[in-house]
Scaffold this active site. Structure first.
Site, PDB file in Angstrom:
ATOM      1  N   CYS A 127      -4.410   7.887   9.176  1.00 47.97           N
ATOM      2  CA  CYS A 127      -4.802   7.401  10.501  1.00 47.97           C
ATOM      3  C   CYS A 127      -4.516   8.412  11.594  1.00 47.97           C
ATOM      4  O   CYS A 127      -3.532   9.139  11.525  1.00 47.97           O
ATOM      5  CB  CYS A 127      -4.048   6.096  10.776  1.00 47.97           C
ATOM      6  SG  CYS A 127      -4.620   4.769   9.721  1.00 47.97           S
TER       7      CYS A 127
ATOM      8  N   LYS B 250       0.839  -1.216   0.000  1.00 48.46           N
ATOM      9  CA  LYS B 250       0.000   0.000   0.000  1.00 48.46           C
ATOM     10  C   LYS B 250       0.869   1.260   0.000  1.00 48.46           C
ATOM     11  O   LYS B 250       0.590   2.205  -0.750  1.00 48.46           O
ATOM     12  CB  LYS B 250      -0.888  -0.030   1.240  1.00 48.46           C
ATOM     13  CG  LYS B 250      -1.427   1.323   1.682  1.00 48.46           C
ATOM     14  CD  LYS B 250      -2.204   1.172   2.983  1.00 48.46           C
ATOM     15  CE  LYS B 250      -2.399   2.449   3.744  1.00 48.46           C
ATOM     16  NZ  LYS B 250      -1.233   3.031   4.370  1.00 48.46           N
ATOM     17  N   ASN B 251       1.921   1.255   0.836  1.00 48.00           N
ATOM     18  CA  ASN B 251       2.694   2.486   1.001  1.00 48.00           C
ATOM     19  C   ASN B 251       3.735   2.709  -0.091  1.00 48.00           C
ATOM     20  O   ASN B 251       4.524   3.648  -0.030  1.00 48.00           O
ATOM     21  CB  ASN B 251       3.329   2.524   2.394  1.00 48.00           C
ATOM     22  CG  ASN B 251       2.251   2.706   3.456  1.00 48.00           C
ATOM     23  OD1 ASN B 251       1.118   3.073   3.140  1.00 48.00           O
ATOM     24  ND2 ASN B 251       2.599   2.437   4.703  1.00 48.00           N
TER      25      ASN B 251
ATOM     26  N   ARG C 250       0.578  14.182  13.004  1.00 45.19           N
ATOM     27  CA  ARG C 250       0.897  13.969  11.582  1.00 45.19           C
ATOM     28  C   ARG C 250       0.928  15.289  10.803  1.00 45.19           C
ATOM     29  O   ARG C 250       0.161  15.497   9.855  1.00 45.19           O
ATOM     30  CB  ARG C 250      -0.065  12.960  10.959  1.00 45.19           C
ATOM     31  CG  ARG C 250      -0.068  11.654  11.728  1.00 45.19           C
ATOM     32  CD  ARG C 250      -0.652  10.531  10.941  1.00 45.19           C
ATOM     33  NE  ARG C 250       0.244  10.063   9.903  1.00 45.19           N
ATOM     34  CZ  ARG C 250      -0.109   9.167   8.980  1.00 45.19           C
ATOM     35  NH1 ARG C 250      -1.322   8.700   8.957  1.00 45.19           N
ATOM     36  NH2 ARG C 250       0.761   8.777   8.086  1.00 45.19           N
TER      37      ARG C 250
ATOM     38  N   ARG D  42      -8.764  -0.081   3.790  1.00 41.42           N
ATOM     39  CA  ARG D  42      -7.777   0.892   3.297  1.00 41.42           C
ATOM     40  C   ARG D  42      -6.444   0.208   2.998  1.00 41.42           C
ATOM     41  O   ARG D  42      -5.704   0.641   2.109  1.00 41.42           O
ATOM     42  CB  ARG D  42      -7.533   1.991   4.341  1.00 41.42           C
ATOM     43  CG  ARG D  42      -8.471   3.159   4.246  1.00 41.42           C
ATOM     44  CD  ARG D  42      -7.918   4.346   5.011  1.00 41.42           C
ATOM     45  NE  ARG D  42      -6.576   4.681   4.594  1.00 41.42           N
ATOM     46  CZ  ARG D  42      -5.636   5.162   5.404  1.00 41.42           C
ATOM     47  NH1 ARG D  42      -5.877   5.371   6.664  1.00 41.42           N
ATOM     48  NH2 ARG D  42      -4.442   5.448   4.929  1.00 41.42           N
TER      49      ARG D  42
ATOM     50  N   ASP E 102       4.439   0.166  12.042  1.00 38.17           N
ATOM     51  CA  ASP E 102       3.189  -0.462  11.583  1.00 38.17           C
ATOM     52  C   ASP E 102       3.092  -1.947  11.955  1.00 38.17           C
ATOM     53  O   ASP E 102       2.033  -2.544  11.844  1.00 38.17           O
ATOM     54  CB  ASP E 102       3.049  -0.292  10.064  1.00 38.17           C
ATOM     55  CG  ASP E 102       3.119   1.170   9.686  1.00 38.17           C
ATOM     56  OD1 ASP E 102       2.197   1.896  10.002  1.00 38.17           O
ATOM     57  OD2 ASP E 102       4.140   1.580   9.104  1.00 38.17           O
TER      58      ASP E 102
END
Ligand code: EPZ
Length: 445
Positions: free
Chosen positions: A121, A23-24, A126, A419, A311
């Site tokens: 998230c 995903k990232n 952030r 997601r 993560d």
């Protein structure tokens, strides 16, 4: 899919699942396609919500995006890039942090960019200060308005020298995506060197960029006038692989994660082994299992690559509730990533969180009142509960906890898990989990 999942826990997860592209990385490679003057093709793309959001954002900017979800292929044609309407972009406010990475490519292509309020998230503040400072250093003008941030480059973008206060993944990507077509040289020190960044550099090199990475976290980029398209197969999602590995450990199960890659997971594998998990690396993936007996408590610190990823922390903490003794976990990447432990405590886990930097060196959050260290005392049997999912990784951890617990749990808000976890309901079914989404009975043991 319903936002409610009923989970009958207490049975080991057993079987095989496949993990596709990270995903990232995938979302960033899709943004990189904007820099090219020809079409690009990305393979091994997972069917997750973040890919949909980035596809929609690219389409708003005139990119033709064609997806074949089953084959995992995305074709991107940026020949007709155009400015999007602010109101259209704004509709995506709050859904992802990716829009900030559109800035460099859009400034090169169109001379302006607009960033809505960002999502992602809720695991800390952030902020985007590094991103805006970087863009200003390249010569961009940043104008903060009520609706969002408007950025222009009246005199074009010029290479520059940047030192990051912290090796931020996003800020490193921002620099790369801006520097490759800026005029002259850019030197980025204290850069992040996550495997997803290395893969993004590989994509940019395929497009014609000139980028070198030194062993001391310094990245040098020589700007070029034009870039072509790329054809690339995404590296696999090491966060998802680690999450299923933790699920195998917590539920005393046995999962073969097809597509998991040892190279990108070495730090995780060391920790997994120290806790008492067993694994077998094969050519096409990694098998993770609980070998029986007691699990061991550990001292763990999250860190930027090559450290233990933040993560991976949340799923592993669930497994640590089943380990004998006191585990100490020091979270040094995000200041607020232990919120998910409230629900675990409600399920019978013994977890205390502390403001102090425990078990390691002082980090950025020491003496600043952030609850960023945890002590987990185990083993504690988990009991079923009503749970509200807080964020992506925390949500998956709650799911693991519910699968570990005896009895029937109800987990609300599971849509957020889409997601970052592809077809997780089908995967749970493949692993024999006893879960019901909405009215659909998925499997019975
Ligand atoms: C990426 O976020 C990932 N997201 C995150 O994954 C991951 O946890 C994180 O990198 C670290 O590996 C995506 O790739 C979309 P950072 P990013 O900039 O780039 C501070 C998941 O669950 N910071 O490396 O946003 C920041 O607050 C997600 O998949 C600033 O202070 O992370 C944090 O403490 C969650 N100012 C630290 O740096 C800034 O301008 C690291 O963040 C930017 C960051």
């Amino acid at each position: 899919m319903s936002g409610l999942l009923t989970v009958e826990g207490g049975a080991p997860l057993q079987g095989e699942i496949t993990v596709r592209g990270a995903k990232n990385f995938v979302s960033k490679a899709m943004v990189a396609s904007l820099l090219g003057e020809e079409p690009s093709e990305l393979r091994n793309v997972p069917e997750i919500r973040d890919v949909e959001v980035v596809s929609d954002l690219l389409r708003l900017h005139g990119v033709t995006v064609e997806r074949d979800p089953e084959a995992g292929v995305i074709a991107l044609d940026p020949s007709n890039v155009e400015s999007a309407h602010v109101a259209d972009i704004d509709a995506y406010a709050g859904s992802s942090r990716i829009p900030i990475l559109f800035c460099g490519p859009l400034l090169h292509r169109l001379g302006e960019a607009f960033i809505p309020d960002l999502g992602g998230c809720r695991i800390g503040d952030r902020p985007i200060d590094y991103h805006l400072d970087i863009l200003r250093k390249f010569g961009a003008v940043v104008d903060k308005r009520v609706q969002g941030i408007h950025i222009t480059a009246p005199r074009g973008l010029t290479g520059t020298k940047i030192h990051l206060p912290y090796p931020s993944v996003g800020a490193t990507e921002q620099t790369l995506l801006t520097a490759v077509r800026a005029s002259g040289l850019t030197e980025l020190s204290n850069a992040a060197i996550e495997p997803e960044i290395t893969d993004l550099i590989a994509v940019l090199q395929k497009m014609g960029a000139i980028i070198s990475v030194d062993t001391d976290r310094t990245i040098r980029i020589e700007g070029v006038d034009r870039l072509t398209g790329f054809r690339h197969t995404a590296l696999s999602d090491r966060i998802e692989a680690g999450s299923w590995a933790s699920a195998a450990l917590a539920t005393r199960g046995d999962i073969f994660v097809r597509g998991a890659s040892q190279q990108d997971m070495m730090t995780f594998l060391n920790t997994f082994r120290k806790v008492g998990g067993a694994f077998d690396v094969r050519d096409d993936g990694i098998r993770f299992w609980h070998p029986g007996g007691d699990l061991s408590s550990i001292v763990l610190e999250t860190d930027v690559h090559p450290g233990f990823m933040t993560d991976w922390q949340q799923p592993l903490v669930v497994a640590l509730t089943q380990a004998t003794g006191l585990s100490i976990v020091h979270e040094t990447v995000y200041e607020n990533r232990f919120g998910f432990t409230d629900a675990l405590r409600g399920m019978g886990a013994t977890i205390q969180i502390y403001r102090e930097c425990l078990g390691g060196l002082e980090c950025r959050f020491g003496q600043r009142n952030f609850y960023h260290s945890a002590v987990v005392s185990g083993p504690t049997p988990l009991k079923a509960a009503e749970i509200e999912v807080p964020d992506l990784r925390g949500g998956f951890s709650h799911l693991i906890a519910a699968l570990t617990a005896e009895g029937t749990s109800r987990v609300r808000g599971i849509d957020i898990i889409n997601r970052g976890y592809e077809n997780f309901m089908d995967k749970l079914e493949a692993l024999g989990a006893r879960v019901t989404a909405g009215e659909r009975k998925v499997a019975a043991a």
